[in-house]
Design an enzyme around this catalytic site. Structure first.
Site, PDB file in Angstrom:
ATOM      1  N   CYS A   1     -22.245  -1.933  -1.374  1.00  0.00           N
ATOM      2  CA  CYS A   1     -22.697  -3.264  -1.794  1.00  0.00           C
ATOM      3  C   CYS A   1     -23.922  -3.683  -0.991  1.00  0.00           C
ATOM      4  O   CYS A   1     -23.923  -3.588   0.239  1.00  0.00           O
ATOM      5  CB  CYS A   1     -21.572  -4.278  -1.604  1.00  0.00           C
ATOM      6  SG  CYS A   1     -22.070  -5.981  -1.932  1.00  0.00           S
TER       7      CYS A   1
ATOM      8  N   ASP B   1       8.834 -10.974   4.690  1.00  0.00           N
ATOM      9  CA  ASP B   1       7.416 -10.734   4.384  1.00  0.00           C
ATOM     10  C   ASP B   1       6.676 -12.053   4.594  1.00  0.00           C
ATOM     11  O   ASP B   1       6.244 -12.702   3.642  1.00  0.00           O
ATOM     12  CB  ASP B   1       7.268 -10.236   2.946  1.00  0.00           C
ATOM     13  CG  ASP B   1       5.833  -9.869   2.593  1.00  0.00           C
ATOM     14  OD1 ASP B   1       4.977  -9.854   3.505  1.00  0.00           O
ATOM     15  OD2 ASP B   1       5.564  -9.595   1.407  1.00  0.00           O
TER      16      ASP B   1
ATOM     17  N   CYS C   1     -16.270  -7.996   3.320  1.00  0.00           N
ATOM     18  CA  CYS C   1     -16.084  -6.591   3.738  1.00  0.00           C
ATOM     19  C   CYS C   1     -16.700  -6.389   5.119  1.00  0.00           C
ATOM     20  O   CYS C   1     -17.919  -6.463   5.272  1.00  0.00           O
ATOM     21  CB  CYS C   1     -16.761  -5.641   2.762  1.00  0.00           C
ATOM     22  SG  CYS C   1     -16.031  -5.648   1.129  1.00  0.00           S
TER      23      CYS C   1
ATOM     24  N   GLU D   1      11.893 -18.993  -0.935  1.00  0.00           N
ATOM     25  CA  GLU D   1      10.450 -19.260  -0.984  1.00  0.00           C
ATOM     26  C   GLU D   1      10.233 -20.763  -1.011  1.00  0.00           C
ATOM     27  O   GLU D   1      10.968 -21.495  -1.684  1.00  0.00           O
ATOM     28  CB  GLU D   1       9.838 -18.603  -2.228  1.00  0.00           C
ATOM     29  CG  GLU D   1       8.397 -18.963  -2.514  1.00  0.00           C
ATOM     30  CD  GLU D   1       7.456 -18.588  -1.383  1.00  0.00           C
ATOM     31  OE1 GLU D   1       6.678 -19.472  -0.976  1.00  0.00           O
ATOM     32  OE2 GLU D   1       7.511 -17.432  -0.923  1.00  0.00           O
TER      33      GLU D   1
ATOM     34  N   GLN E   1       0.413  -9.631  -4.859  1.00  0.00           N
ATOM     35  CA  GLN E   1      -0.448  -8.723  -4.104  1.00  0.00           C
ATOM     36  C   GLN E   1      -1.654  -8.301  -4.944  1.00  0.00           C
ATOM     37  O   GLN E   1      -1.511  -7.998  -6.136  1.00  0.00           O
ATOM     38  CB  GLN E   1       0.345  -7.479  -3.673  1.00  0.00           C
ATOM     39  CG  GLN E   1       1.435  -7.764  -2.656  1.00  0.00           C
ATOM     40  CD  GLN E   1       0.903  -7.822  -1.228  1.00  0.00           C
ATOM     41  OE1 GLN E   1      -0.301  -7.792  -0.997  1.00  0.00           O
ATOM     42  NE2 GLN E   1       1.810  -7.926  -0.276  1.00  0.00           N
TER      43      GLN E   1
ATOM     44  N   TYR F   1      10.700 -15.330   2.299  1.00  0.00           N
ATOM     45  CA  TYR F   1       9.309 -15.474   1.845  1.00  0.00           C
ATOM     46  C   TYR F   1       9.103 -14.595   0.609  1.00  0.00           C
ATOM     47  O   TYR F   1       8.198 -13.765   0.551  1.00  0.00           O
ATOM     48  CB  TYR F   1       8.314 -15.091   2.940  1.00  0.00           C
ATOM     49  CG  TYR F   1       8.561 -15.736   4.286  1.00  0.00           C
ATOM     50  CD1 TYR F   1       8.103 -17.016   4.569  1.00  0.00           C
ATOM     51  CD2 TYR F   1       9.259 -15.056   5.294  1.00  0.00           C
ATOM     52  CE1 TYR F   1       8.324 -17.598   5.805  1.00  0.00           C
ATOM     53  CE2 TYR F   1       9.485 -15.640   6.535  1.00  0.00           C
ATOM     54  CZ  TYR F   1       9.022 -16.903   6.777  1.00  0.00           C
ATOM     55  OH  TYR F   1       9.254 -17.480   8.002  1.00  0.00           O
TER      56      TYR F   1
ATOM     57  N   CYS G   1       1.501  -8.874   7.349  1.00  0.00           N
ATOM     58  CA  CYS G   1       0.065  -8.881   7.049  1.00  0.00           C
ATOM     59  C   CYS G   1      -0.753  -9.223   8.290  1.00  0.00           C
ATOM     60  O   CYS G   1      -1.966  -9.373   8.207  1.00  0.00           O
ATOM     61  CB  CYS G   1      -0.241  -9.857   5.921  1.00  0.00           C
ATOM     62  SG  CYS G   1       0.194 -11.565   6.286  1.00  0.00           S
TER      63      CYS G   1
ATOM     64  N   CYS H   1     -18.789  -7.993  -7.584  1.00  0.00           N
ATOM     65  CA  CYS H   1     -18.290  -7.519  -6.288  1.00  0.00           C
ATOM     66  C   CYS H   1     -17.765  -6.089  -6.410  1.00  0.00           C
ATOM     67  O   CYS H   1     -17.060  -5.750  -7.365  1.00  0.00           O
ATOM     68  CB  CYS H   1     -17.171  -8.448  -5.812  1.00  0.00           C
ATOM     69  SG  CYS H   1     -16.278  -7.850  -4.365  1.00  0.00           S
TER      70      CYS H   1
ATOM     71  N   CYS I   1     -22.182 -11.014   3.286  1.00  0.00           N
ATOM     72  CA  CYS I   1     -20.929 -11.540   2.758  1.00  0.00           C
ATOM     73  C   CYS I   1     -19.840 -11.444   3.816  1.00  0.00           C
ATOM     74  O   CYS I   1     -19.813 -10.527   4.624  1.00  0.00           O
ATOM     75  CB  CYS I   1     -20.535 -10.748   1.506  1.00  0.00           C
ATOM     76  SG  CYS I   1     -18.953 -11.209   0.805  1.00  0.00           S
TER      77      CYS I   1
END
Length: 455
Positions: free
Chosen positions: A73, A383, A82, A334, A284, A313, A410, A161, A79
């Protein structure tokens, strides 16, 4: 030697920080340089200087690293999306493995970590099934959309993108053309005026269904019939909605959804499970890797058909329904009511009757159901968001004493903190597996299997 702002330094980049920045030293003074790669020799300008370290802007690569590659890119440096496009993919996987391992060692205090090889991606680009594009005007007054430059709200114009699907550009071209034709104003953060704030696009990776949601500072877009007609020319168009957000805040989505055309959701699959996904659903963004992630979580849960499982979650039931294929019964929790409604619908959609879903905070629902109603768990799956698990929740998990805990993370820093808590109270690490969900970025998911020590 003392270094000051605007000084130029020559550095050999010897390490990589957790945000992907290169790290080098000049006369013992540590400098963090965005866009520099391990093995580079670079010239950097100091933009912020502390006593023993500073931050530099990459000015010139004097000698490129053997790991340096040409970014796909042209906006990769500008940006904020990334951080690792200039780093070869095999070294990205090394970086992410070391990131997880380093956090577990430094924060969690773990040694001899049972790490499995990181699960890498087969398709490095065009893997994201969701994108949110801010809309504004550039300095010349032209309506633009794209992504924010790093640490700013300045839009870098880019409708195509490298991480997104081809349908994004087609949608954005038509929305911007409609705005220009009918003189519809983009939202201005400084004044709070203007109508169109963001364009949210979701894509069904396996079903090829397309969703467009316009986030508006109002209830209606002018000439909506003409816009709908234009968008419906795109193959796979399934859902066109408006999301109303009149608040002066950085939160992208409001709570109100208005259907313009089609249905309020698209459908996609992970493995054998189908999911209905609305504009507000958490789902996801890399379905190919998510299938591998959930398969690993299912492997670590080690279900044989007799287990009662809690999925904390749970979102729209993505992991819950995966687990329900192998478990006796699965309960999901949740905080978002709409997500729980989605979870219930998704259970019906897949004919899975061995599930129950609760609305509320996991740290409130689990203690209540355990202490008041006597529910138990053979396996608990968590999660959580980046902040990790609330300590009240961890306490209840320890009290419930499940045989196994599967932690899907995460954020490896909060993961390490929570694992330390659990392993100081009767559990041990059995397996740790990083999963690369987001190639070209510093983000890494991790699946951890814990076992009760007396089993």
């Amino acid at each position: 030697m003392e270094f000051r702002k605007n000084d130029l330094v020559t550095l050999e980049i010897e390490d990589c920080g957790i945000d992907g920045e290169g790290i080098g030293k000049a006369d013992g003074f540590t400098v963090f340089v965005k866009d520099a790669v391990i093995g580079d020799t670079v010239t950097a300008k100091i933009i912020k200087a502390k006593k023993n370290y500073g931050y530099g802007r990459l000015m010139e690569v004097l000698k490129p690293s053997p790991y340096r590659v040409e970014p796909k890119c042209e906006f990769a440096r500008q940006c904020g999306g990334c951080q690792l496009q200039a780093l070869s993919y095999d070294q990205q996987l090394v970086f992410k493995t070391n990131k997880v391992k380093g956090h577990l060692e430094r924060i969690g205090g773990f040694t001899d970590i049972p790490m499995e090889p990181i699960i890498g991606m087969d398709e490095l680009f065009h893997y994201r099934n969701k994108a949110q594009f801010p809309v504004g005007r550039n300095k010349e007054g032209k309506i633009v959309t794209g992504f924010y430059a790093g640490r700013t709200h300045n839009i870098i114009e880019n409708r195509d993108c490298a991480l997104g699907v081809a349908e994004n550009k087609e949608v954005l071209d038509r929305v911007i053309a409609h705005m220009e034709k009918y003189e519809i104003e983009p939202y201005n953060e400084a004044t709070g005026k203007g109508l169109v704030r963001h364009v949210l696009i979701r894509y069904g990776y396996f079903t090829k269904e397309v969703m467009v949601c316009l986030i508006l500072n109002g209830n209606k877009i002018p000439k909506e019939e003409q816009l709908v007609k234009s968008l419906c020319e795109i193959p796979g168009m399934t859902s066109i909605t408006i999301n109303v957000n009149k608040k002066r805040s950085n939160v992208i989505l409001g709570e109100e959804i208005c259907l313009l055309w089609g249905q309020e959701y698209i459908t996609d699959r992970i493995g054998d499970i189908s999911y209905q996904i609305s504009p507000l659903s958490f789902y996801q963004v890399n379905p190919m890797q998510t299938q591998k992630l959930y398969a690993k979580a299912l492997e670590y849960a080690d279900l044989h058909g007799q287990e009662t499982v809690w999925d904390l979650y749970c979102g729209i039931g993505t992991i819950s329904l995966f687990l329900a294929q192998k478990a006796k019964f699965v309960r999901g929790v949740e905080i978002v009511p709409a997500a729980i409604e989605n979870a219930k619908e998704n259970a019906k959609l897949n004919g899975l009757e061995n599930t129950e879903f609760f609305v509320g905070k996991a740290e409130e629902v689990l203690p209540r159901e355990y202490k008041k109603n006597g529910v138990y768990a053979d396996v608990i799956v968590v999660d959580p968001p980046r902040k990790g698990c609330d300590e009240t929740l961890l306490e209840t998990m320890i009290e419930m004493n499940p045989e196994r805990i599967v932690y899907v993370s995460c954020d490896s820093a909060t993961l390490a903190r929570d694992l330390k808590y659990l392993c100081e109270r009767g559990y041990e690490l059995r397996k740790v597996c990083p999963v690369d969900q987001f190639g070209m970025t510093v983000h890494v998911e991790t699946v951890v299997g814990l076992q009760r020590k007396d089993t």
